[in-house]
Design a protein around this motif. Sequence first.
Motif, mmCIF file in Angstrom:
data_model
loop_
_atom_site.group_PDB
_atom_site.id
_atom_site.type_symbol
_atom_site.label_atom_id
_atom_site.label_comp_id
_atom_site.label_asym_id
_atom_site.label_seq_id
_atom_site.Cartn_x
_atom_site.Cartn_y
_atom_site.Cartn_z
ATOM 1 N N MET A 1 -6.516 3.483 4.696
ATOM 2 C CA MET A 1 -6.783 2.074 4.414
ATOM 3 C C MET A 1 -6.529 1.164 5.604
ATOM 4 O O MET A 1 -7.135 0.102 5.705
ATOM 5 C CB MET A 1 -5.983 1.606 3.205
ATOM 6 C CG MET A 1 -6.534 2.145 1.903
ATOM 7 S SD MET A 1 -6.259 1.037 0.514
ATOM 8 C CE MET A 1 -7.370 1.781 -0.695
ATOM 9 N N PHE A 21 3.846 -1.001 3.859
ATOM 10 C CA PHE A 21 3.568 0.411 3.623
ATOM 11 C C PHE A 21 4.803 1.061 3.009
ATOM 12 O O PHE A 21 5.843 1.188 3.676
ATOM 13 C CB PHE A 21 3.202 1.118 4.931
ATOM 14 C CG PHE A 21 1.934 0.607 5.554
ATOM 15 C CD1 PHE A 21 0.709 1.110 5.162
ATOM 16 C CD2 PHE A 21 1.973 -0.383 6.522
ATOM 17 C CE1 PHE A 21 -0.471 0.641 5.729
ATOM 18 C CE2 PHE A 21 0.799 -0.853 7.088
ATOM 19 C CZ PHE A 21 -0.417 -0.345 6.692
ATOM 20 N N LEU A 56 0.822 -1.208 0.000
ATOM 21 C CA LEU A 56 0.000 0.000 0.000
ATOM 22 C C LEU A 56 0.858 1.260 0.000
ATOM 23 O O LEU A 56 1.951 1.266 0.573
ATOM 24 C CB LEU A 56 -0.910 0.049 1.236
ATOM 25 C CG LEU A 56 -1.818 -1.131 1.511
ATOM 26 C CD1 LEU A 56 -1.223 -2.013 2.597
ATOM 27 C CD2 LEU A 56 -3.185 -0.659 1.942
ATOM 28 N N ILE A 67 -2.049 -1.805 -3.945
ATOM 29 C CA ILE A 67 -2.931 -0.663 -4.132
ATOM 30 C C ILE A 67 -2.067 0.444 -4.722
ATOM 31 O O ILE A 67 -1.079 0.860 -4.105
ATOM 32 C CB ILE A 67 -3.552 -0.195 -2.799
ATOM 33 C CG1 ILE A 67 -4.215 -1.364 -2.068
ATOM 34 C CG2 ILE A 67 -4.542 0.936 -3.049
ATOM 35 C CD1 ILE A 67 -5.370 -1.994 -2.788
ATOM 36 N N ARG A 68 -2.418 0.914 -5.913
ATOM 37 C CA ARG A 68 -1.546 1.859 -6.606
ATOM 38 C C ARG A 68 -2.322 3.010 -7.218
ATOM 39 O O ARG A 68 -3.443 2.824 -7.699
ATOM 40 C CB ARG A 68 -0.769 1.151 -7.725
ATOM 41 C CG ARG A 68 0.321 0.219 -7.233
ATOM 42 C CD ARG A 68 1.113 -0.335 -8.389
ATOM 43 N NE ARG A 68 2.169 -1.236 -7.941
ATOM 44 C CZ ARG A 68 2.922 -1.952 -8.750
ATOM 45 N NH1 ARG A 68 2.741 -1.865 -10.061
ATOM 46 N NH2 ARG A 68 3.855 -2.746 -8.271
ATOM 47 N N LEU A 99 0.806 -6.560 5.610
ATOM 48 C CA LEU A 99 0.808 -5.275 4.922
ATOM 49 C C LEU A 99 2.210 -4.693 4.797
ATOM 50 O O LEU A 99 2.985 -4.719 5.755
ATOM 51 C CB LEU A 99 -0.081 -4.279 5.670
ATOM 52 C CG LEU A 99 -1.523 -4.738 5.975
ATOM 53 C CD1 LEU A 99 -2.257 -3.646 6.742
ATOM 54 C CD2 LEU A 99 -2.261 -5.096 4.699
ATOM 55 N N GLY A 109 -2.209 4.330 2.872
ATOM 56 C CA GLY A 109 -2.248 3.092 3.647
ATOM 57 C C GLY A 109 -2.364 3.337 5.136
ATOM 58 O O GLY A 109 -3.217 2.758 5.807
#
Length: 285
Positions: free
Chosen positions: A93, A113, A84, A129-130, A111, A89
């Motif tokens: 998120m 980050f 993320l 996630i981009r 995750l 993030g």
Amino acid sequence: TRREQWQGRTPLDISPAVASAALKRLEAGLGMILLLRSTRSLRLSAEGARFLPAARLALSGLRDALEAVASGRQVVRDSLHISLPSDLGRNLMLGWLDEFQQRYPEVSLRLNFSDRLADIYREPVDLAIRYGIPADSGLVAVPLLPDNCRVLCAAPSYLATHGAPASPAELKAHNCLRFRLGDELHEHWRFSRDGEVFNVAVSGNRVADDGDVVRRWALSGQGIAYKSRLDVSADLAAGRLIHLCPSWQGELAPLSLVCADRRQFSPTVVLLREHLSRCCHLATG
């Protein structure tokens, strides 16, 4: 008769008027034209041709998930490794993923980050996630917030001392907080208004390779930032940051969920995508 039953109906058993209204709502939400229409013909636009495979994939996965839930199978049991962006993030998120795990406690998350783009092929990452359009056309990207854009913003304390720019051209007289991604320094900021595109080369005394740091600098009154609207949505709503030059449209910054292979879109991933997309739209109003 069967002919009478289907007369004036679509294959989905809804009227053309209802189908047309649903399509217009979808196009409005995406900010793009999906179908080119005339009185005699109907065909996909270039954007529609790119959107259709991802839409089919998402709908297929959602159908599988709903069928599995209806049959009583434990579909929401999975372990996902997700990459993320730093600011998004940590500040948005992370809470949205907490909500997802509260709803589906048998899902395990790992995750990462970082604003560095993870190499999905080489690193043990299932999903990323981009922002932006993936440079690798082989990746599978499903939109979360396709109409997201960048906004100019600064804290009231900075504006009280230095004033607010009346147009992007006046950014040259301001301290601009710049972001570096890899070897690329984002110092050329682009805007558009009424068909006019304006590029401005900005400068300032602070550069970071972490979007969260840029936002924190802006909040503490250190300068003007050019951030994703999603990243600063809560700060704008609370007045901690002020949207500058609102008549100018910032660069598009679409947000997508990215993976290496369509087969990775398990029922759990489809449910996660739906949850994150809903949260993104709620956050930006």
